[in-house]
Design a protein around this motif. Structure first.
Motif, short mmCIF file in Angstrom:
data_model
loop_
_atom_site.label_atom_id
_atom_site.label_comp_id
_atom_site.label_asym_id
_atom_site.label_seq_id
_atom_site.Cartn_x
_atom_site.Cartn_y
_atom_site.Cartn_z
N ALA A 45 -99.87 -22.19 -10.22
CA ALA A 45 -101.06 -21.75 -10.95
C ALA A 45 -102.24 -22.69 -10.70
CB ALA A 45 -100.76 -21.68 -12.45
N PRO A 49 -104.65 -18.35 -8.27
CA PRO A 49 -103.83 -17.23 -8.75
C PRO A 49 -102.61 -17.02 -7.86
CG PRO A 49 -106.15 -16.65 -8.78
CD PRO A 49 -106.06 -17.97 -8.05
N ARG A 88 -102.33 -17.51 -13.37
CA ARG A 88 -103.32 -18.51 -12.98
C ARG A 88 -103.67 -19.38 -14.18
NH1 ARG A 88 -108.55 -17.23 -14.86
NH2 ARG A 88 -108.88 -15.05 -15.46
#
Length: 200
Positions: A45, A49, A88
């Motif tokens: 993350a 993303p 993310r």
């Protein structure tokens, strides 16, 4: 954006999409109890993303991701089985804490255009209410639909529908079938998190 176009690209049932990503966020949060798994997820993350199908958290979580992906396709009326789910960091300011080992909460990016709060989950499975008015001190990971992938699929669905309607109701005209050019601006790192659609 033309209403027909927007309805075809965004979810037919946004509440279903958010329910799917919220459920998956809870499952991802629980998996973060394991420090090794947490380190892998956080590293992915923090780098940007990450496709949830590539997150290695065991067979059960992989099955949940596949099931969720199928449900998102159905909610949006999209064909195929392209992976549309990602995770993310919610904001760049959270990256130092994540890299120093802070344990994040996990939430789903809301489908509401102006959310007042988000519901997150900690690794113990407890719910955590996250205010949308300011960037939270505790790091947040977001589970969401990758609109950069979903948008082209939605545009193709619209194009095919317009083409069928054109053939049914009008004589062919050169250049007549030109759906609007769309830009999907994903506010990665913005707070509160949301995913706008705009005309090009």
């Amino acid at each position: 954006m033309h209403q027909y176009m927007r309805a075809s690209i965004t979810s037919r049932r946004p509440e279903m999409e958010e329910a799917v990503t919220t459920r998956l966020a809870g499952q991802l949060a629980v998996s973060l109890r394991d420090s090794g798994q947490r380190d892998r997820v956080v590293a992915d993350a923090a780098a940007g993303p990450g496709d949830l199908t590539t997150v290695r958290l065991g067979a059960s979580f992989a099955t949940s991701v596949r099931t969720a992906n199928t449900a998102v396709h159905a909610a949006k009326g999209l064909p195929g089985d392209v992976s549309l789910l990602q995770v993310r960091s919610a904001h760049p300011d959270m990256l130092p804490a994540l890299r120093c080992g802070a344990v994040p909460v996990v939430a789903a990016t809301p489908t509401d255009d102006a959310p007042t709060s988000l519901i997150g989950y900690d690794p113990a499975g407890r719910t955590v209410r996250i205010a949308a008015a300011h960037v939270p001190q505790r790091p947040v990971l977001l589970v969401e639909v990758d609109t950069a992938k979903a948008m082209p699929l939605g545009i193709e669905v619209v194009r095919q529908r317009l083409e069928r309607r054109h053939h049914l109701h009008a004589e062919p005209t050169a250049g007549a079938l030109q759906p609007p050019v769309l830009r999907c601006e994903v506010a990665v790192g913005g707070w509160p998190p949301r995913t706008p659609y705009r005309n090009g």
